[in-house]
Motif scaffolding. Sequence first.
Motif, PDB file in Angstrom:
ATOM      1  N   GLY A 121      18.780 -18.402  86.998  1.00 40.44           N
ATOM      2  CA  GLY A 121      17.554 -17.850  86.425  1.00 40.44           C
ATOM      3  C   GLY A 121      17.077 -16.631  87.187  1.00 40.44           C
ATOM      4  N   ALA A 122      17.090 -16.724  88.526  1.00 42.60           N
ATOM      5  CA  ALA A 122      16.670 -15.586  89.340  1.00 42.60           C
ATOM      6  C   ALA A 122      17.607 -14.397  89.148  1.00 42.60           C
ATOM      7  N   ALA A 123      18.915 -14.675  89.078  1.00 46.18           N
ATOM      8  CA  ALA A 123      19.884 -13.595  88.880  1.00 46.18           C
ATOM      9  C   ALA A 123      19.702 -12.945  87.508  1.00 46.18           C
ATOM     10  N   ALA A 124      19.406 -13.753  86.484  1.00 48.22           N
ATOM     11  CA  ALA A 124      19.220 -13.211  85.130  1.00 48.22           C
ATOM     12  C   ALA A 124      18.021 -12.278  85.073  1.00 48.22           C
ATOM     13  N   VAL A 125      16.942 -12.646  85.780  1.00 47.43           N
ATOM     14  CA  VAL A 125      15.743 -11.795  85.781  1.00 47.43           C
ATOM     15  C   VAL A 125      16.043 -10.443  86.393  1.00 47.43           C
ATOM     16  N   THR A 126      16.719 -10.436  87.552  1.00 48.75           N
ATOM     17  CA  THR A 126      17.021  -9.151  88.191  1.00 48.75           C
ATOM     18  C   THR A 126      18.029  -8.346  87.387  1.00 48.75           C
ATOM     19  N   TYR A 127      18.922  -9.028  86.679  1.00 47.75           N
ATOM     20  CA  TYR A 127      19.883  -8.307  85.844  1.00 47.75           C
ATOM     21  C   TYR A 127      19.165  -7.586  84.703  1.00 47.75           C
ATOM     22  N   VAL A 128      18.223  -8.277  84.087  1.00 47.54           N
ATOM     23  CA  VAL A 128      17.454  -7.658  82.997  1.00 47.54           C
ATOM     24  C   VAL A 128      16.645  -6.478  83.519  1.00 47.54           C
ATOM     25  N   LEU A 129      16.042  -6.652  84.704  1.00 44.36           N
ATOM     26  CA  LEU A 129      15.290  -5.536  85.296  1.00 44.36           C
ATOM     27  C   LEU A 129      16.204  -4.364  85.606  1.00 44.36           C
ATOM     28  N   GLY A 130      17.418  -4.677  86.069  1.00 43.94           N
ATOM     29  CA  GLY A 130      18.376  -3.597  86.325  1.00 43.94           C
ATOM     30  C   GLY A 130      18.753  -2.850  85.063  1.00 43.94           C
ATOM     31  N   LEU A 131      18.889  -3.561  83.953  1.00 44.15           N
ATOM     32  CA  LEU A 131      19.174  -2.897  82.682  1.00 44.15           C
ATOM     33  C   LEU A 131      18.013  -2.034  82.225  1.00 44.15           C
ATOM     34  N   LEU A 132      16.789  -2.542  82.418  1.00 41.35           N
ATOM     35  CA  LEU A 132      15.609  -1.786  81.972  1.00 41.35           C
ATOM     36  C   LEU A 132      15.441  -0.500  82.754  1.00 41.35           C
ATOM     37  N   PHE A 133      15.767  -0.554  84.059  1.00 46.21           N
ATOM     38  CA  PHE A 133      15.586   0.614  84.908  1.00 46.21           C
ATOM     39  C   PHE A 133      16.934   1.246  85.279  1.00 46.21           C
ATOM     40  N   GLY A 134      17.919   1.028  84.415  1.00 46.77           N
ATOM     41  CA  GLY A 134      19.259   1.512  84.693  1.00 46.77           C
ATOM     42  C   GLY A 134      19.330   3.015  84.873  1.00 46.77           C
ATOM     43  N   THR A 135      20.241   3.432  85.729  1.00 44.63           N
ATOM     44  CA  THR A 135      20.428   4.859  85.997  1.00 44.63           C
ATOM     45  C   THR A 135      21.864   5.070  86.428  1.00 44.63           C
ATOM     46  N   THR A 136      22.315   6.233  86.309  1.00 45.20           N
ATOM     47  CA  THR A 136      23.683   6.572  86.731  1.00 45.20           C
ATOM     48  C   THR A 136      23.683   7.352  88.047  1.00 45.20           C
TER      49      THR A 136
END
Length: 369
Positions: A352-367
Amino acid sequence: MTPHRNAEASPTPAQLRRWRRYLADERAERAVYETLAEKRTGEERMILLGLAEAEQRHEQHWIDLLGDDAARATAPSPRRALLRFFAQHFGSVFVLALAQRAEGSSPYTADTDASRQMAADEMVHEEVVRALATAGRRRLSGNFRAAVFGANDGLVSNLALVMGIGATGVGSGLVLVSGVAGLLAGALSMAAGEFVSVRSQRELVSASQPTQVTLSAAPHLDLDHNELVLVYKARGMTEEAAEHRAAERMGYFACDCDPSRSFRPEDERPAEDHEDTMGSAVGASASSFCFFASGALIPILPYLFGMTGVAALVLSVALVGIALLCTGAVVGLLSGAPPLRRALRQLAIGWGAAAVTYVLGLLFGTTVV
């Protein structure tokens, strides 16, 4: 009273199978206690042998009911077989914890073919094994607590970090560097925090321990103006009991002639007696560092072996999931709780904790590299 089979009402095949399974389980449990007794001494050995003797009486009950059918071999339940294997190869608190659960799940209470005495025996056996396991749990509760929490923190925090960084789309090299940095920072932080926590707890307990100043000061005190009474009243004694103990300390009694007025609370134990429950500061700190580091290493293993992209993330999640299931099951076993439930709880929290940070990473994704 010896059980007997009714000639007019022959047991059904289902009954015979159940009785043979009970017989096999009782034999396995007796073997467990006898094996554990071989590795113990003193009173604990005698208690284990007493449990084995009780299981042998239960065996005889099923042998008498089965008659000639008792000769047909039946394998014990998987739980009893596993318990016997652990007893033969380990003989630790883990075995006692498993035995406690096995005794607590006895079917005799609901089975009319078992005597009431047997059902009562099993309930008492659970408490006996619980008491035997208490000392082992107490020894483990200090450094083991730090080890388990450290491993889980490492697993969850570094998986969350790797997932969050990986979801932004950066290169695998940066994900690996971030994971290694998270491992070192987290392990050092856990070690320092655990050291301060245990050391502070020890200092607090030590400051709370009664001293022996009353013994040296007592002979010089005035009985009519006796501050020693105040000492015992401050420790929770009644006026009458405090005066009794003060007079005893001052030498007016040759002995403690009224034990009911004695005040011997648990916290009068020397501070060193709390060693088992708190663990040492250095031991807890080292355990936290090592186990956090070992837990935090697992999420970055795919990257260390050169994997990249989604495949590395998926494998990282899978490896951490297996580790979380294992740590959760171990904690469940030691606490006497259902290991599967604890394992699934650990898995849900970590993922659950990993899923939350993954979603946040997608929302603030950058190259940005």
